[in-house]
Enzyme design. Structure first.
Site, PDB file in Angstrom:
ATOM      1  N   GLY A 610       0.822  -1.195   0.000  1.00  0.00           N
ATOM      2  CA  GLY A 610       0.000   0.000   0.000  1.00  0.00           C
ATOM      3  C   GLY A 610       0.853   1.240   0.000  1.00  0.00           C
ATOM      4  O   GLY A 610       2.065   1.185   0.157  1.00  0.00           O
ATOM      5  N   GLY A 612       0.443   5.800   0.702  1.00  0.00           N
ATOM      6  CA  GLY A 612      -0.456   6.883   1.072  1.00  0.00           C
ATOM      7  C   GLY A 612       0.340   8.124   1.376  1.00  0.00           C
ATOM      8  O   GLY A 612       1.539   8.187   1.103  1.00  0.00           O
ATOM      9  N   PHE A 614       1.563   9.203   3.922  1.00  0.00           N
ATOM     10  CA  PHE A 614       2.656   9.105   4.879  1.00  0.00           C
ATOM     11  C   PHE A 614       3.810   8.273   4.375  1.00  0.00           C
ATOM     12  O   PHE A 614       4.859   8.231   4.983  1.00  0.00           O
ATOM     13  CB  PHE A 614       2.144   8.530   6.196  1.00  0.00           C
ATOM     14  CG  PHE A 614       1.033   9.343   6.774  1.00  0.00           C
ATOM     15  CD1 PHE A 614       1.263  10.628   7.198  1.00  0.00           C
ATOM     16  CD2 PHE A 614      -0.242   8.828   6.859  1.00  0.00           C
ATOM     17  CE1 PHE A 614       0.246  11.391   7.709  1.00  0.00           C
ATOM     18  CE2 PHE A 614      -1.264   9.587   7.375  1.00  0.00           C
ATOM     19  CZ  PHE A 614      -1.025  10.877   7.801  1.00  0.00           C
ATOM     20  N   GLY A 615       3.588   7.550   3.304  1.00  0.00           N
ATOM     21  CA  GLY A 615       4.677   6.738   2.782  1.00  0.00           C
ATOM     22  C   GLY A 615       4.180   5.421   2.241  1.00  0.00           C
ATOM     23  O   GLY A 615       2.976   5.209   2.062  1.00  0.00           O
ATOM     24  N   VAL A 617       3.874   1.215   2.261  1.00  0.00           N
ATOM     25  CA  VAL A 617       3.721   0.148   3.236  1.00  0.00           C
ATOM     26  C   VAL A 617       4.172  -1.174   2.625  1.00  0.00           C
ATOM     27  O   VAL A 617       3.812  -1.493   1.491  1.00  0.00           O
ATOM     28  CB  VAL A 617       2.244   0.038   3.693  1.00  0.00           C
ATOM     29  CG1 VAL A 617       2.119  -0.938   4.836  1.00  0.00           C
ATOM     30  CG2 VAL A 617       1.718   1.399   4.097  1.00  0.00           C
ATOM     31  N   LYS A 631       5.566   0.656   7.558  1.00  0.00           N
ATOM     32  CA  LYS A 631       5.288   1.896   6.846  1.00  0.00           C
ATOM     33  C   LYS A 631       6.579   2.713   6.812  1.00  0.00           C
ATOM     34  O   LYS A 631       7.081   3.116   7.856  1.00  0.00           O
ATOM     35  CB  LYS A 631       4.192   2.646   7.607  1.00  0.00           C
ATOM     36  CG  LYS A 631       3.599   3.801   6.866  1.00  0.00           C
ATOM     37  CD  LYS A 631       2.501   4.475   7.686  1.00  0.00           C
ATOM     38  CE  LYS A 631       1.273   3.635   7.894  1.00  0.00           C
ATOM     39  NZ  LYS A 631       0.270   3.763   6.860  1.00  0.00           N
ATOM     40  N   ASP A 729      -7.710  12.172   8.988  1.00  0.00           N
ATOM     41  CA  ASP A 729      -7.659  11.633   7.633  1.00  0.00           C
ATOM     42  C   ASP A 729      -8.424  10.318   7.546  1.00  0.00           C
ATOM     43  O   ASP A 729      -7.921   9.331   7.038  1.00  0.00           O
ATOM     44  CB  ASP A 729      -6.197  11.461   7.191  1.00  0.00           C
ATOM     45  CG  ASP A 729      -6.072  11.339   5.680  1.00  0.00           C
ATOM     46  OD1 ASP A 729      -7.055  11.660   4.981  1.00  0.00           O
ATOM     47  OD2 ASP A 729      -5.009  10.908   5.200  1.00  0.00           O
TER      48      ASP A 729
END
Ligand SMILES: *[C@@H]1O[C@H](CO)[C@@H](O)[C@H](O)[C@H]1NC(C)=O
Ligand SMILES: *[C@@H]1O[C@H](CO)[C@@H](O)[C@H](O)[C@H]1NC(C)=O
Ligand SMILES: *[C@@H]1O[C@H](CO)[C@@H](O)[C@H](O)[C@H]1NC(C)=O
Ligand SMILES: *[C@@H]1O[C@H](CO)[C@@H](O)[C@H](O)[C@H]1NC(C)=O
Ligand SMILES: *[C@@H]1O[C@H](CO)[C@@H](O)[C@H](O)[C@H]1NC(C)=O
Ligand SMILES: *[C@@H]1O[C@H](CO)[C@@H](O)[C@H](O)[C@H]1NC(C)=O
Length: 933
Positions: A610, A612, A614-615, A617, A631, A729
């Site tokens: 994944g 997103g 934030f970074g 995964v 993550k 979020d």
């Protein structure tokens, strides 16, 4: 003779009488930790200082509201790898209540972190004490049956701050109390709640009202997530008439004289149960304290939303007590309870009055740990040196952490593997009990003044390293010593040993016999050369070993685990905890993974699962087989290690079963990583409109359950955390599903890690288009209600299977699910927005309407018009109830995939006869009948 013993008896009796009449409460011990003088408090309890304790330091706390003398002082201990114990005298086969309390009061003047540490009773982990407020008293309480003449309470494993304690109270209970507790030899009862309902003030009821000094907490006490969601129509009632109770484990009269009554037909409450989920002991106490007319009745049942099977039995106070003002105590001696307990008492249809509740007690079963196999032997060894500090460490020699001079293996019942008593000024013979430590690998007794012979260690076949040098040992070297199969080092130099140096020592054993004037070399000079060569080879090996172990040490610098055999080669063993500079500087609660561990687990970041804001995964699997999600934060510019550590410390404090579990972090080579539990079923987004084929999409009831799970998680962030956490979020890709399709919220508390790296709450609007609260966007004032807005959007997605923002789906001039859904719902056209993937017989319109109305409230333009998460959660629960009843009426309860099977299988007509809200569960009634005590 007879006369003398009579006299003795008289003396005994009179001293007994004397002591019991002078102490108000026999069997009570009240320790004022850190105190200096004994005193009697206003309740009549006698407090004594703990100044006999040789460990720790005392501290005074000031400027606290709490004025009770015992809370003006405390004792704190170093945050090292040791445990610090109090030992209390008890009488075997008696039952006790033990209570430890903790009032932090910022004694360490730290504005960084609150302390977090463990306490244990003997070898059993009792509780993790997490301080979250400077002036709130944390309490841990346990009921136990004494099995030896002493018990020890130990503090250890500080993950943040220093361990400390304010009071320690021991209360002997009467013989029959809590006797219904099952398997007392295997379990303790850890008290999670003891509540006085309808209390007249916030004050607890305790001694002398309760002769056993149990603390009955007022239901008016304000604590996060404690007794909230109270039903409308809940009324407090009280009486001054006496309440009859035949058994002494019942609540005291003062507690029974107050109650709450559900005048609208139900009583509901929600509360957190520390230590749960787990098996517990739960009892309720009822007494009719309102004067009911002859023809009136009060009958009700317990409703646990997640355990419908418990709703079967009806409480009928009249029938069970014959007359009012008498205690009736039904309960379950072994029941599974969740961490967040929602319960309801609902009146039965034929009852004229709503339910009543006077008091309640819930405890968790805590499995006793057996402790070390060597506990008795080690206690005997320690008792020989009772005047020294090291022999008074108390508790179990191995668990939860070993004595400072002992090392243990990690067996379920640990064994002592190393004794380290070098240069401790010990005299006399080598304690003969040492040879009973059958798991012993290392023995360090060098540099003392031991006299007498070397004992026979043939019962310790694992012995590898023996250091007895620099003592005054006499006699011959026992041949058993040199025949130990695993021996690697034998140091006996500088003693007064006699006889001959054994000739049968294995070649690779490093040994030294020098300085024993009367010890003769056996055989010829060649042997001596052998010893020298052996010794120098040995020294070389030692050097290499030291270098290697240093390298190993440096590599595993951040791995906090101590012990195990690899450490045993690393001499002299540091007793201190090996920890990174990061954690030393900050005392972090989060586990620190090394980059090596992460790379190994993720196979060098092989599988991306994944990405997103934030970074990215990655999937990983640790050496222990635990699946993890790593993550890698995109924000590498994280200002400093300290700040990062601070953030992860906060993260690691947040625990809830509907929040994805944070396991630790890694900060190396400029990379910042967060490690979470792996969630097998991916994101809610994928299930709604992702890769999952349309005909496998989740059913409506499952969607409701997912919504409920997520709502619980968010609600916990808002009300259960101090300070409250705003997610900022929320979206379907941040709701993850586990193996069992239970939902957990992820990415909470991460706002500080966002790419731009700023940490000011109001400086930059953050969130995802389509979920973003318009009010927040305009005002930049963030509140919990911004999360509620996002959650409303999620509810609309669950209903419609549409994405929050779409260019095509919503027709012309509309890209936004909120506008689109509002238009349909306002026109009464709910069918127009229901996900076409949901079959018509899969949902009831009633529950759809309920969710639709709530969703529209959630997305109201102004925060103050939106409901709180707990209100939303309640409506979702109502919708689930409606849906389950509808399903039961349709002939079966659906689970996540049953929709497809329900389609194919012809309905069992027989089941329709049973239609009704309770027909779908088959239960073993004997288990679920409450026990009245
Ligand atoms: C705590 O207060 C007492 C009495 O005022 C004083 O004797 C003692 O030294 C203080 N202890 C510490 C650690 O400051
Ligand atoms: C003292 O108690 C009051 C009211 O309970 C509270 O508002 C205040 O914050 C407390 N002060 C401290 C220092 O805890
Ligand atoms: C506990 O018992 C031991 C031995 O019976 C006694 O020496 C000691 O003083 C007792 N400790 C306390 C605190 O009463
Ligand atoms: C120490 O505390 C941490 C965090 O609470 C926990 O994960 C760990 O298991 C504890 N260690 C021991 C030896 O109890
Ligand atoms: C409670 O029940 C569970 C499951 O039946 C069992 O494993 C557990 O040992 C029981 N606990 C006690 C204290 O008897
Ligand atoms: C041993 O005795 C000496 C002299 O009495 C003292 O200085 C030293 O601290 C003692 N060591 C230990 C470990 O008790």
């Amino acid at each position: 003779m007879v006369r003398i013993s009579l006299l003795l008896l008289c003396l005994l009796v009179s001293t007994c009488l004397f002591t019991s009449s002078s102490a108000q409460a026999p069997g009570f011990v009240s320790l004022d930790c850190g105190g200096a003088e004994p005193f009697t408090d206003e309740l009549g309890l006698k407090w004594s200082p703990d100044n006999h304790l040789i460990y720790g330091e005392t501290a005074n706390i000031s400027s606290v509201n709490e004025t009770r003398t015992q809370y003006t002082t405390l004792r704190h201990f170093p945050a090292d790898s040791r445990k610090y114990c109090y030992t209390l005298n008890v009488t075997s086969r008696n039952r006790y209540l033990i209570r430890a309390t903790f009032l932090y009061g910022n004694f360490d003047n730290s504005n960084n972190v609150y302390p977090k540490f463990d306490i244990s009773l003997g070898a059993t982990h009792w509780a993790t004490i997490v301080i979250s407020e400077t002036y709130i008293i944390e309490t841990a309480e346990l009921v136990f049956l004494a099995s030896s003449p002493t018990v020890s309470v130990c503090l250890s494993n500080a993950t943040t701050g220093q361990p400390f304690i304010s009071t320690l109270e021991l209360r002997q209970l009467s013989g029959s109390m809590y006797g219904s507790m099952l398997s007392e030899d295997r379990f303790y009862l850890s008290v999670a709640a003891r509540i006085n309902f309808g209390a007249e003030s916030e004050a607890s009821v305790r001694y002398p009202d309760d002769p056993y000094d149990r603390i009955w907490e007022s239901d008016l006490q304000k604590k996060p997530n404690y007794l909230v969601d109270v039903a409308a129509g809940t009324v407090r009632v009280s009486t001054t008439l006496p309440i009859e109770s035949r058994v002494d484990d019942r609540p005291p009269q003062k507690v029974m004289q107050t109650a709450v009554v559900g005048t609208n037909g139900s009583l509901t409450y929600r509360m957190n149960l520390d230590g749960f989920p787990g098996f517990g002991w739960a009892f309720t106490y009822f007494a009719e304290i309102e004067d009911l007319a002859e023809d009136e009745s009060r009958k009700f049942r317990l409703v646990l939303p997640e355990q419908p099977e418990y709703s079967k039995s009806v409480v009928n106070i009249k029938e069970n007590t014959q007359r009012p003002y008498r205690v009736y105590a039904p309960g379950y001696p072994n029941i599974t309870l969740p961490f967040v307990l929602n319960f309801r008492f609902a009146k039965t249809a034929d009852s004229s009055r709503g339910p009543i509740l006077n008091a309640m007690e819930i405890s968790k079963y805590l499995r006793k740990s057996d402790g070390s196999v060597d506990a008795t032997v080690m206690a005997n060894v320690a008792s020989l040196y009772s005047s020294t500090e090291w022999a008074q460490e108390g508790g179990d020699p191995c668990s939860p952490s070993p004595w400072s001079w002992v090392q243990c293996n990690s067996d379920p019942q640990p064994r002592v593997v190393a004794i380290k008593l070098s240069s401790m000024n010990l005299t006399g013979n080598i304690p003969s009990d040492l040879v009973k430590l059958t798991g012993l690998v290392e023995l360090w007794l060098d540099g003392n003044s031991f006299t007498g012979p070397i004992p026979d260690f043939s019962r310790c076949p694992n012995l590898e390293i023996i250091h007895l040098e620099n003592n005054r040992l006499t006699g011959k070297i026992p041949s058993s010593l040199t025949k130990l199969p695993n021996l690697k080092e034998l140091y006996l130099q500088n003693n007064v040993l006699t006889g001959t140096i054994p000739s049968d020592l294995a070649k690779d054993v490093i040994s030294n016999f020098s300085g024993n004037l009367n010890l003769e070399k056996s055989g010829d000079k060649g042997k001596k050369l052998g010893v020298i060569i052996g010794a120098s080879v040995g020294a070389f090996v030692l050097l290499i070993a030291t270098i290697i172990s240093c390298i190993v040490m440096c590599k595993s610098k951040k791995n906090n685990k101590l012990g195990k055999t690899s450490e045993l080669t690393n001499r002299p063993l540091p007793i201190q905890r090996v920890s990174s500079t990061l954690s030393e500087a900050h005392g972090d609660a989060a586990h620190c993974f090394t980059l090596y561990e992460i790379e190994e687990a993720t196979k060098k970041f092989e599988k991306r699962i994944g990405s997103g804001g934030f970074g990215i995964v990655y999937y990983g699997k640790t050496r222990e087989g635990k699946e993890i999600a790593v993550k890698v934060l995109a924000n590498n510019s994280y200002q400093g290690k300290r700040e990062f550590a601070n953030e992860v410390t906060l993260l690691s404090r947040i625990h809830h079963r509907n929040l994805v579990q944070f396991l630790g972090y890694c900060q190396e080579e400029g990379k910042n990583m967060l490690v979470y539990e792996f969630m097998h079923n991916g994101t809610l987004k994928e299930h709604l409109y992702g890769v999952v084929p349309r005909d496998r999409r989740i059913s409506w009831i499952k969607r409701l359950e997912i919504a409920e799970d997520a709502a619980r998680g968010i609600e916990y962030l808002h009300t259960g955390c101090v300070p409250a956490i705003i997610h900022r979020d929320l979206k379907t890709s941040n709701i993850l599903l586990d193996k069992h399709m239970r939902a957990k919220v992820s990415d909470f508390g991460l706002s500080k890690f966002a790419v731009d790296g700023t940490s000011h709450v109001s400086s930059i609007v953050r969130g995802t288009v389509g979920y973003l609260d318009p009010e927040y966007y305009i005002s930049q004032q963030l509140t919990e209600k911004s999360d509620v807005y996002s959650f409303g959007v999620i509810l609309l997605e669950l209903m419609s299977g549409q994405e929050a923002i779409s260019n095509e789906s919503f027709g012309v001039n509309c890209r936004n699910i909120v506008q689109w859904a509002k238009m349909h719902i306002d026109n009464g056209d709910i069918r127009g927005i229901i996900d076409p993937a949901l079959a018509e017989d899969d949902y009831s319109l009633q529950s759809m309407w309920k969710i639709a109305e709530k969703a529209l409230l959630c997305v109201k333009p102004h925060g103050n018009m939106r409901p709180s998460m707990s209100e939303v959660q309640k409506d979702i629960q109502d919708a689930i109830r409606i849906e389950k009843e509808a399903l039961a009426a349709r002939g079966g309860i659906s689970d996540e995939f049953s929709r497809s099977s329900a389609h194919s299988s012809s309905l069992n007509m027989g089941m329709l006869d049973l239609a009704g809200s309770q027909s779908y569960v088959s239960i073993d009634e004997s288990v679920l009948q409450p026990t009245a005590r």
